[in-house]
Design an enzyme around this catalytic site. Structure first.
Site, PDB file in Angstrom:
ATOM      1  N   VAL A   1      -9.622  -8.977  28.222  1.00 44.05           N
ATOM      2  CA  VAL A   1      -8.243  -8.732  27.581  1.00 44.05           C
ATOM      3  C   VAL A   1      -7.736  -9.292  26.754  1.00 44.05           C
ATOM      4  O   VAL A   1      -6.564  -9.038  26.178  1.00 44.05           O
ATOM      5  CB  VAL A   1      -7.504  -8.835  28.710  1.00 44.05           C
ATOM      6  CG1 VAL A   1      -8.040  -7.470  30.096  1.00 44.05           C
ATOM      7  CG2 VAL A   1      -7.312 -10.102  29.618  1.00 44.05           C
TER       8      VAL A   1
ATOM      9  N   LYS B   1     -10.833 -25.165  29.978  1.00 38.95           N
ATOM     10  CA  LYS B   1     -11.819 -24.032  30.580  1.00 38.95           C
ATOM     11  C   LYS B   1     -12.330 -24.734  31.685  1.00 38.95           C
ATOM     12  O   LYS B   1     -13.609 -25.170  31.404  1.00 38.95           O
ATOM     13  CB  LYS B   1     -12.558 -23.316  29.659  1.00 38.95           C
ATOM     14  CG  LYS B   1     -13.503 -22.172  29.917  1.00 38.95           C
ATOM     15  CD  LYS B   1     -12.628 -21.036  29.704  1.00 38.95           C
ATOM     16  CE  LYS B   1     -13.422 -19.762  29.997  1.00 38.95           C
ATOM     17  NZ  LYS B   1     -12.683 -18.667  29.851  1.00 38.95           N
TER      18      LYS B   1
ATOM     19  N   GLU C   1      -7.348 -21.997  30.893  1.00 37.72           N
ATOM     20  CA  GLU C   1      -7.950 -20.649  30.746  1.00 37.72           C
ATOM     21  C   GLU C   1      -8.875 -20.381  31.806  1.00 37.72           C
ATOM     22  O   GLU C   1      -9.851 -20.672  32.105  1.00 37.72           O
ATOM     23  CB  GLU C   1      -8.449 -20.247  29.379  1.00 37.72           C
ATOM     24  CG  GLU C   1      -8.920 -19.023  29.248  1.00 37.72           C
ATOM     25  CD  GLU C   1      -9.790 -18.366  27.863  1.00 37.72           C
ATOM     26  OE1 GLU C   1     -10.431 -17.588  27.941  1.00 37.72           O
ATOM     27  OE2 GLU C   1      -9.907 -19.373  27.099  1.00 37.72           O
ATOM     28  N   GLY C   2      -8.490 -19.445  32.782  1.00 39.72           N
ATOM     29  CA  GLY C   2      -9.429 -18.766  33.791  1.00 39.72           C
ATOM     30  C   GLY C   2     -10.576 -18.078  33.200  1.00 39.72           C
ATOM     31  O   GLY C   2     -10.632 -17.721  32.310  1.00 39.72           O
TER      32      GLY C   2
ATOM     33  N   GLY D   1      -7.412  -7.971  16.597  1.00 37.74           N
ATOM     34  CA  GLY D   1      -8.032  -8.598  15.467  1.00 37.74           C
ATOM     35  C   GLY D   1      -7.722  -9.994  15.323  1.00 37.74           C
ATOM     36  O   GLY D   1      -8.077 -10.629  14.475  1.00 37.74           O
TER      37      GLY D   1
END
Length: 241
Positions: A13, A37, A109-110, A202
């Site tokens: 997403v 992360k 960030e998962g 983008g």
């Protein structure tokens, strides 16, 4: 210090782009920023992962990956398949607290969506957010199906006591269709607040200077940007839908 979790309604997403945008805008304002992360999957040793994208887009070297698994699965399943111990989010929480001691902002960030499992006991990024007292940015899609996914994610967060920092659309196309235009109002109704940002489709292919401009335009003032949800709706005729 502040710790913010970036999660998504599902995989693909735009979490990495939004994480990079949050980092870029904070860093250019002079904040000390680290990006974590906890578990990278689907990438082998020596191959570029999500943090390499963050490093390139945000111009940030303070990035930390705690585990890597080659198969594109959940961290729990990828660890089982690799025959190695799973990543323990309790250990991640301690390392994040250490990082936050001398950084103004730590972004986490998962992997995948909010309830993706990191171990066989079912620990998720929602648990990590709760342990750290961190609010979560929810990155969502604009297209058909996003309303259900977003509502379920926000309901699960509320049930677990995780505070919402904002909902950000991860990739908004140049020519949105009817469902996308209609979904904006409903996403805001579900979140009970205006959108906290819309990143252009983008954006991940931009050079760092162009990306910083897109990040500033795409994130709300609460995140250091200039995005105006009401102006966005008006410019797309969304209040008429």
């Amino acid at each position: 210090m502040s710790v913010v979790v970036v999660t998504g309604t599902c995989t693909g997403v735009g979490k990495t782009v939004v994480t990079a945008a949050l980092a870029a805008v904070a860093a250019v304002r002079g904040a000390s920023v680290a990006v974590v992360k906890p578990g990278q999957t689907g990438v082998r040793d020596g191959e570029p992962g999500d943090l390499d994208e963050v490093r390139r887009l945000a111009g940030l070297d303070d990035v930390h990956e705690f585990a890597r698994f080659p198969d594109p699965l959940s961290p729990a399943a990828a660890a089982r398949r690799a025959g190695v111990p799973p990543l323990r989010l309790a250990d991640v929480a301690k390392r994040v607290r250490d990082l936050s001691a001398d950084r103004r902002l730590v972004l986490i960030e998962g992997a995948g969506g909010l309830l993706v499992r990191y171990d066989d006991e079912g620990a998720t990024i929602a648990d990590l957010a709760r342990w750290l007292g961190a609010a979560a940015v929810v990155v969502t899609r604009p297209d058909l199906g996003t309303l259900n996914h977003t509502a379920l994610t926000l309901e699960a967060m509320a049930h677990r006591g995780v505070q919402l920092a904002g909902v950000v659309v991860g990739a908004w196309p140049d020519d949105p269709d009817l469902a996308m235009r209609s979904n904006v109002r409903d996403l805001e109704t579900i979140a009970a607040r205006p959108l906290s940002g819309v990143m252009p489709a983008g954006a991940g292919a931009l050079d760092p200077a162009e990306f910083l401009l897109a990040a500033h335009r795409g994130l709300a003032p609460s995140f250091g940007g200039s995005f105006d949800a009401a102006a966005f709706r008006d410019s797309h005729g969304l209040d008429k839908e």
